[in-house]
Design a protein around this motif. Sequence first.
Motif, PDB file in Angstrom:
ATOM      1  N   HIS A   1      16.694   8.886 -28.783  1.00 28.09           N
ATOM      2  CA  HIS A   1      16.277  10.547 -28.585  1.00 28.09           C
ATOM      3  C   HIS A   1      15.036  11.154 -27.294  1.00 28.09           C
ATOM      4  O   HIS A   1      15.429  11.951 -27.153  1.00 28.09           O
ATOM      5  N   GLY A   2      14.818  10.033 -26.287  1.00 21.45           N
ATOM      6  CA  GLY A   2      14.581   9.901 -25.131  1.00 21.45           C
ATOM      7  C   GLY A   2      15.244  10.485 -24.180  1.00 21.45           C
ATOM      8  O   GLY A   2      15.290  11.863 -23.461  1.00 21.45           O
ATOM      9  N   ALA A   3      16.676   9.836 -24.094  1.00 19.74           N
ATOM     10  CA  ALA A   3      17.740  11.017 -23.412  1.00 19.74           C
ATOM     11  C   ALA A   3      17.657  12.566 -23.939  1.00 19.74           C
ATOM     12  O   ALA A   3      17.943  13.813 -23.230  1.00 19.74           O
ATOM     13  N   LEU A   4      17.918  12.162 -25.195  1.00 18.85           N
ATOM     14  CA  LEU A   4      18.249  13.967 -25.750  1.00 18.85           C
ATOM     15  C   LEU A   4      16.866  14.835 -25.610  1.00 18.85           C
ATOM     16  O   LEU A   4      17.013  16.354 -24.573  1.00 18.85           O
TER      17      LEU A   4
ATOM     18  N   ASP B   1      27.134  10.322 -20.960  1.00 20.55           N
ATOM     19  CA  ASP B   1      25.404  11.161 -19.129  1.00 20.55           C
ATOM     20  C   ASP B   1      24.335   9.919 -20.955  1.00 20.55           C
ATOM     21  O   ASP B   1      23.382  10.119 -20.040  1.00 20.55           O
ATOM     22  N   ALA B   2      24.587  11.127 -21.781  1.00 16.66           N
ATOM     23  CA  ALA B   2      23.302  10.363 -22.355  1.00 16.66           C
ATOM     24  C   ALA B   2      23.485   9.112 -22.911  1.00 16.66           C
ATOM     25  O   ALA B   2      22.494   8.511 -23.160  1.00 16.66           O
ATOM     26  N   GLY B   3      24.093   8.560 -23.534  1.00 16.16           N
ATOM     27  CA  GLY B   3      24.720   6.898 -23.691  1.00 16.16           C
ATOM     28  C   GLY B   3      24.594   6.146 -22.283  1.00 16.16           C
ATOM     29  O   GLY B   3      23.712   4.932 -23.033  1.00 16.16           O
ATOM     30  N   ALA B   4      24.680   7.007 -21.159  1.00 12.15           N
ATOM     31  CA  ALA B   4      24.065   6.353 -19.525  1.00 12.15           C
ATOM     32  C   ALA B   4      22.763   6.047 -19.426  1.00 12.15           C
ATOM     33  O   ALA B   4      22.185   5.147 -19.557  1.00 12.15           O
ATOM     34  N   ASP B   5      22.233   7.112 -20.598  1.00  4.46           N
ATOM     35  CA  ASP B   5      20.987   7.201 -20.036  1.00  4.46           C
ATOM     36  C   ASP B   5      20.090   5.857 -20.966  1.00  4.46           C
ATOM     37  O   ASP B   5      19.311   5.087 -20.715  1.00  4.46           O
ATOM     38  N   VAL B   6      20.601   5.525 -22.135  1.00  4.06           N
ATOM     39  CA  VAL B   6      20.374   4.726 -23.313  1.00  4.06           C
ATOM     40  C   VAL B   6      20.600   3.260 -22.606  1.00  4.06           C
ATOM     41  O   VAL B   6      19.876   2.332 -22.585  1.00  4.06           O
TER      42      VAL B   6
END
Lengths: 204, 217
Positions: free
Chosen positions: B49-52, A63-68
């Motif tokens: 960093h933004g995702a985190l 999910d974090a990767g998808a955000d990126v």
Amino acid sequence: RHRRDRVETIVMASNPLDLPPTPLGRGRSEVAAPAFALLFSEMVQYHQSRSLDISALERALEDAGADVGRRSYESTSYREKASGSKREHRLLPLLQFIQSSCWRSMFGRVADSLEVYDDDEYLLSDRDCLVNRFISVPKDLGDLNCGAFTAGFVRGILHAAGFPAKVSAYYSEPNPAADINGVRTTNILMKFEREVIERESRLG
Amino acid sequence: DDGCVAAARTRTRTNDMPPRAPYTKPEVLGAACWQTMDKVNAELFALTHGALVRQIVKDCEDDIDAANAKLDAMGYSMGTRMIEEYLSRTLTSSATPGAGKCGTFEEAAEAVAKIGLRMFLNVGARCVDWDEERTKCTIEMDGNPLAMFVELPEKYGNLGYCNALCGAIRGALEMVRFRVTCTMASDPLKTPHVPDALFAIRMELVEIVPEEYPFDE
């Protein structure tokens, strides 16, 4: 909502703040790899404390990767002169765009190969996946594949481009002939939704 | 400007004078260390960093104070591990023995501004606004890769988006025995309508932690 002179805001979609546009820049600025590695490590630890098991942790990393990926796709496709800032609307050119432009801009090199597996499955391979290169997995996380973040990255791009898919990452078997420094190849498997395949065949 | 690592100058000296090593200016050492680092795309770093940050804010259910504390703690944890990289790089990147070492708080602050921020974030910075006792200063930054693409919506106006950076500096310095407070003195993310605002960190020395000797004698 995309304005030509400003990439979509990073922290939540929000009302435009009526600010003067910030130039997008050429996307070549860099930071030290240890800074990214430490940040990524904190991300893993953060999600580890909130996850019941390794799969849940990998999903959180996806999910974090998808955000990126979603946001990276915006800036990369805007900068890509060849496409004239147009979006790809056919599958294969999009996948080639991901393999070359997206991979090069985020990870510093193009992905090694793109293969078709089935009419709805494609495989992207990277012999030296950046995320895995700089991250060492602590023993207590045994099987964790940080390639999950990369799989999420691809998933985010595909969704933003209008080609929803299930995306997962897995390691190849060790291959002493091909592996660099004993690092196994990371494979990103994309299984596209029915609607995508049907649309592709209608477009011929 | 001969701030670069120059050939050692020979000079007549008596036996009881220590050899004088060439002096490496911090900025030069910082640039030299940056050259040796492996590098990744700054957007990858900024977006990760933004995702985190987004995840933390969501998990704190919009309790901004809790999110701010969490970001600072996370930065602190990163800083405690960053120091190793700093110490080994400054050691190998300079012919001057002891370059980059921080004997006084003033040296430590200069090291953060001129060496640390350069080698990890490729950012130029300087120490300004020193107090008379030389225990407080402001580190003014020429840019901040963490802030790339960032706009804070109104409801997150109090979010310390860069808190991890403050925490990291605090954590790193604590490992070399300087206990400090770090806060954003100037955060353009919170004051987006102020033209040409710079990121600046106010750093204040709380105490120099004395060395602990393991033996009770």
